[in-house]
Design an enzyme around this catalytic site. Structure first.
Site, mmCIF file in Angstrom:
data_model
loop_
_atom_site.group_PDB
_atom_site.id
_atom_site.type_symbol
_atom_site.label_atom_id
_atom_site.label_comp_id
_atom_site.label_asym_id
_atom_site.label_seq_id
_atom_site.Cartn_x
_atom_site.Cartn_y
_atom_site.Cartn_z
ATOM 1 N N ASP A 167 0.847 -1.191 0.000
ATOM 2 C CA ASP A 167 0.000 0.000 0.000
ATOM 3 C C ASP A 167 0.883 1.243 0.000
ATOM 4 O OD1 ASP A 167 -3.187 0.525 0.735
ATOM 5 O OD2 ASP A 167 -1.863 2.208 1.211
ATOM 6 N N LYS B 84 -0.093 2.176 6.039
ATOM 7 C CA LYS B 84 -1.025 1.056 6.158
ATOM 8 C C LYS B 84 -0.317 -0.289 6.061
ATOM 9 C CE LYS B 84 -5.014 3.577 4.433
ATOM 10 N NZ LYS B 84 -6.049 3.700 3.384
ATOM 11 N N CYS C 163 -15.217 6.321 -3.092
ATOM 12 C CA CYS C 163 -15.567 6.544 -1.687
ATOM 13 C C CYS C 163 -15.580 8.035 -1.377
ATOM 14 C CB CYS C 163 -14.558 5.860 -0.783
ATOM 15 S SG CYS C 163 -14.241 4.174 -1.257
#
Lengths: 339, 68
Positions: free
Chosen positions: A55, A81, A183
């Protein structure tokens, strides 16, 4: 042998034989956001042998409602992350060889990152990188790619490369969308994350244990109750640039210069320097100490405030500029600090 | 006047002037999405979105999204 997996082995389609196959599996999880967190937790609990999870981002308060591996302390510590995911996944099951890598996956590094794993689980947040993963999986001899995506209360899954004669992701996406829902624009609720990841992982377990099944494009909307399941076999294209007999893998051939991206779900621009320019974080921290405020420095990154923006520098040659979606403004801020 | 279709497993009423797949996608605000449409268990290619829709047709639509 302890009883750790006894309930999973009691499930007849898996059994002790299936458990041994799960133990041998080497998994690449692309993205440690919501889907990557949920899938990663299920897979370490299931007892796979090895997981690599990659990530490019750090953990933010806006992640905590749905990214199940992370805690408030991880936000306070400004952990990447991939680092926090490795720690948490190892704590859940120390038998699994878990490696978290803080990296931006690009056409230049994707093959080296994925090579040596058995399949890819999709934890990404945009269609372009899914098409890059699709090309990489095909180039590496047809590794399965368990696609998943979700926004709002809606999610979809499609397992690619688990059966001959089935379409790849590129076959299904004739036209690339200029903009898809993210999102950032419509939000997301955690139940659809878990549902989508659960479907991906169920397909992974079926694949590992050799269950016969026809891959289907499936969608669910947990708010409206709508569901769809489509056999897309007929959409395989003999002329597909990614999976035909003479593939060109178009998404692998993009050449890198200074690259920029506005991150999904974040008021943030990412700048990536070419040829993997590495930041020497220790010496750099000393050199900017007088110029910036709120300097935080850990082994993975350096964060500070400068020009009214919070900046995060990663060792692998990337900077996140928070508080803007304006790429030009972000470049100007970076130039002001780095020269 | 409306007709009733089965859309992604739910019964769904649409105005009867929605006569074909393209008009249905517009009615559902999905026309500008990347999507796969199945009408009575057969995939409808993009160049056949003028295929008529009838009362009680079974339709599945899956659109691609970015997040995750």
């Amino acid at each position: 042998m302890n009883e750790r997996y006894s309930r999973q082995e009691l499930f007849t389609p898996i059994g002790e034989g299936g458990q041994a196959l799960i133990r041998e599996a080497s998994v690449f999880i692309l993205g440690a956001g919501a889907l990557g967190s949920a899938a990663g937790e299920m897979l370490v609990r299931a007892g796979v042998g090895r997981i690599t999870i990659v990530d490019r981002d750090i953990i933010d308060w806006t992640n905590l409602h749905r990214q199940q591996l992370y805690t408030e302390q991880d936000v306070i510590d400004q952990l990447p992350k991939a680092v926090a995911a490795e720690k948490r996944l190892t704590a859940i099951n120390s038998d699994v060889d878990v490696t978290g890598i803080v990296v931006d996956v690009t056409p230049n590094n994707v093959l080296d990152l994925i090579r040596g794993h058995d399949f890819i689980v999709d934890g990404t947040d945009n269609i372009e990188i899914r098409l890059l993963a699709n090309d990489a999986a095909l180039k590496l001899g047809g590794l399965p790619f368990f696609m998943g995506a979700c926004v709002g209360s809606y999610g979809l899954t499609f397992p690619i490369g688990i059966k001959e004669g089935q379409p790849c992701l590129h076959c299904l996406l004739e036209i690339l969308p200029a903009q898809t829902m993210t999102c950032d624009t419509v939000g997301v609720i955690s139940p659809i994350v878990v549902t989508t990841a659960a479907r991906q992982v169920a397909d992974v377990l079926k694949y590992i244990t050799g269950a016969e099944f026809t891959p289907k494009l499936e969608s669910t909307d947990l708010w409206t109750g709508e569901r769809a399941s489509i056999d897309v076999s007929k959409l395989k294209k003999n002329s597909c640039p990614s999976c035909s007999a003479n593939p060109t893998y178009p998404f692998l051939s993009a050449r890198e210069s200074m690259r920029t991206a506005v991150l999904c779900g974040r008021d943030t621009v990412q700048l990536s320097w070419p040829e993997n320019r590495k930041f020497e974080l220790d010496s750099f921290a000393e050199s900017i100490r007088g110029t910036v405020s709120k300097l935080v420095h850990n082994p993975h990154l350096l964060a500070c405030e400068y020009g009214g923006h919070r900046l995060v520098l990663f060792r692998d040659g990337r900077m996140l500029v928070h508080g803007t979606k304006d790429i030009v403004a972000a470049k100007k801020i970076a130039a002001g600090l780095l020269g | 006047m409306t007709i009733t279709i089965d859309l992604n497993g739910n019964s769904h009423e649409i105005p009867s002037d929605v006569g074909n797949v393209q008009q249905l996608l517009e009615n559902l605000n999905l026309a500008d999405r990347i999507l796969i449409v199945e009408l009575n268990k057969e995939i409808v290619p993009k160049d056949a979105y003028d295929t008529p829709i009838k009362d009680r047709d079974q339709i599945e639509i899956i659109h691609f999204v970015g997040g995750g």
